[in-house]
Design a protein around this motif. Sequence first.
Motif, short mmCIF file in Angstrom:
data_model
loop_
_atom_site.label_atom_id
_atom_site.label_comp_id
_atom_site.label_asym_id
_atom_site.label_seq_id
_atom_site.Cartn_x
_atom_site.Cartn_y
_atom_site.Cartn_z
N ILE A 2 0.82 -1.20 0.00
CA ILE A 2 0.00 0.00 0.00
C ILE A 2 0.86 1.26 0.00
O ILE A 2 0.54 2.26 -0.65
N LEU A 3 2.00 1.23 0.69
CA LEU A 3 2.91 2.37 0.69
C LEU A 3 3.48 2.61 -0.71
O LEU A 3 3.55 3.76 -1.18
N ILE A 4 3.88 1.56 -1.37
CA ILE A 4 4.45 1.70 -2.72
C ILE A 4 3.38 2.17 -3.70
O ILE A 4 3.62 3.05 -4.54
N ALA A 5 2.18 1.59 -3.61
CA ALA A 5 1.11 2.00 -4.52
C ALA A 5 0.77 3.48 -4.33
O ALA A 5 0.55 4.20 -5.31
N ALA A 6 0.71 3.92 -3.08
CA ALA A 6 0.44 5.34 -2.83
C ALA A 6 1.57 6.21 -3.37
O ALA A 6 1.33 7.25 -3.99
N ALA A 7 2.81 5.79 -3.15
CA ALA A 7 3.96 6.55 -3.63
C ALA A 7 3.95 6.68 -5.14
O ALA A 7 4.25 7.75 -5.70
N GLU A 8 3.58 5.61 -5.83
CA GLU A 8 3.63 5.60 -7.29
C GLU A 8 2.59 6.50 -7.94
O GLU A 8 2.70 6.80 -9.13
N THR A 9 1.62 6.96 -7.18
CA THR A 9 0.65 7.91 -7.74
C THR A 9 1.27 9.30 -7.91
O THR A 9 0.72 10.13 -8.63
N GLY A 10 2.37 9.55 -7.21
CA GLY A 10 2.99 10.87 -7.24
C GLY A 10 2.37 11.87 -6.30
O GLY A 10 2.84 13.01 -6.20
N LYS A 11 1.32 11.48 -5.61
CA LYS A 11 0.68 12.38 -4.66
C LYS A 11 1.45 12.39 -3.34
O LYS A 11 2.28 11.50 -3.06
N VAL A 12 1.17 13.39 -2.50
CA VAL A 12 1.74 13.41 -1.16
C VAL A 12 1.19 12.22 -0.38
O VAL A 12 0.00 11.90 -0.47
N VAL A 13 2.05 11.54 0.38
CA VAL A 13 1.65 10.37 1.16
C VAL A 13 1.83 10.71 2.64
O VAL A 13 2.93 11.01 3.09
N ASN A 14 0.73 10.66 3.38
CA ASN A 14 0.76 10.90 4.83
C ASN A 14 0.58 9.56 5.53
O ASN A 14 -0.50 8.97 5.47
N VAL A 15 1.62 9.11 6.20
CA VAL A 15 1.59 7.81 6.87
C VAL A 15 1.36 8.03 8.36
O VAL A 15 2.15 8.70 9.03
N LYS A 16 0.28 7.46 8.87
CA LYS A 16 0.04 7.53 10.31
C LYS A 16 0.86 6.47 11.04
O LYS A 16 0.90 5.31 10.61
N LYS A 17 1.51 6.89 12.11
CA LYS A 17 2.31 5.96 12.90
C LYS A 17 1.39 4.96 13.58
O LYS A 17 0.44 5.33 14.25
N GLY A 18 1.70 3.69 13.40
CA GLY A 18 0.90 2.65 14.06
C GLY A 18 0.94 2.77 15.57
O GLY A 18 1.95 3.20 16.15
N GLN A 19 -0.16 2.38 16.20
CA GLN A 19 -0.23 2.42 17.66
C GLN A 19 0.76 1.46 18.30
O GLN A 19 0.98 1.50 19.52
N PHE A 20 1.37 0.63 17.50
CA PHE A 20 2.28 -0.42 17.96
C PHE A 20 3.71 -0.18 17.47
O PHE A 20 4.56 -1.05 17.59
N VAL A 21 3.98 1.01 16.90
CA VAL A 21 5.26 1.30 16.27
C VAL A 21 5.92 2.49 16.96
O VAL A 21 5.25 3.45 17.34
N SER A 22 7.23 2.45 17.09
CA SER A 22 7.97 3.57 17.67
C SER A 22 8.21 4.64 16.61
O SER A 22 8.17 4.38 15.41
N GLY A 23 8.51 5.84 17.08
CA GLY A 23 8.85 6.90 16.16
C GLY A 23 10.09 6.58 15.36
O GLY A 23 10.18 6.90 14.17
N GLU A 24 11.06 5.95 16.00
CA GLU A 24 12.29 5.57 15.30
C GLU A 24 12.00 4.62 14.15
O GLU A 24 12.57 4.75 13.05
N ALA A 25 11.12 3.64 14.37
CA ALA A 25 10.85 2.63 13.35
C ALA A 25 10.09 3.18 12.15
O ALA A 25 10.07 2.53 11.10
N MET A 26 9.50 4.36 12.28
CA MET A 26 8.77 4.92 11.14
C MET A 26 9.70 5.36 10.00
O MET A 26 9.24 5.66 8.91
N LYS A 27 11.00 5.34 10.25
CA LYS A 27 11.93 5.65 9.17
C LYS A 27 11.80 4.64 8.03
O LYS A 27 12.05 4.96 6.86
#
Length: 273
Positions: free
Chosen positions: A124-149
């Motif tokens: 889903i991240l790649i498909a969103a990226a390939e549209t060329g639009k801005v992609v806003n990814v919400k940090k998962g409730q189970f993910v650290s800020g560091e891991a969002m890299k």
Amino acid sequence: MSVSHLKALFKERYNPENFFLIAGPCVVEDEALLMHVAEKVSRICERLQIPYIFKASYRKANRTSINSFSGIGDVEGLDLLQKVGHTFNLPVTTDIHSAAEAAMAAAYADILQIPAFLCRQTDILIAAAETGKVVNVKKGQFVSGEAMKFAVEKVKQAGNDKVMLTERGTTFGYQDLVVDYRNIPIMKEHGVPVIMDCTHSLQQPNQTSGVTGGNPKLISTIAKAAIATGADGLFIETHPDPKCAKSDGANMLHLDLLEKLLEDLVRIREAVK
């Protein structure tokens, strides 16, 4: 996502000295609601020089109960979302829930939002990226800020550097969330704008009623702390009658309360700067 991309997104309304706002009802209910919210919020934001992105989900796939409202129809919802953008000269955003939705939604929206539960889904991240639009990814409730890299890397390696991250709280037990404000400066180190979701971070999920609860009295607290800790933008779902909203009414801000909150936040931003 560079400053040039923000300028392109907001056109003449870009103000690098202020935070930007993503706001609107949780889901597309009908045209009258969308137009009413967009008109009022855009007027407030123009006066306060806050760059504004209109938000509404054309479809809600991540509802607790099968009986919950999910939308008026994909094309119908997207058409209304696009109409709001054209009517008020605003960028618009909606979330998508599968890779197959990306291209369809991108034909109508300026920003594709990736729900928190799906922030690790490579397709889903790649498909969103390939549209060329801005992609806003919400940090998962189970993910650290560091891991969002890693989410940022997936979007950028797909050829799109127009990516933003949104903090929306961390799971605390089964029926609550907490906000770790360390995640704002941590995620800014990934070189992208960071947004604070001031309403979903106050959700109280997993209710036995099948309807997610919330604590909207603390929206202003979450927002003020986010501006003080350096958030570039705020995400606030708002509705003229949250009790009657068809999705997330328990944690949305009443539309009548938005203007005073934004006035306070502008003053905080000025003090921090």
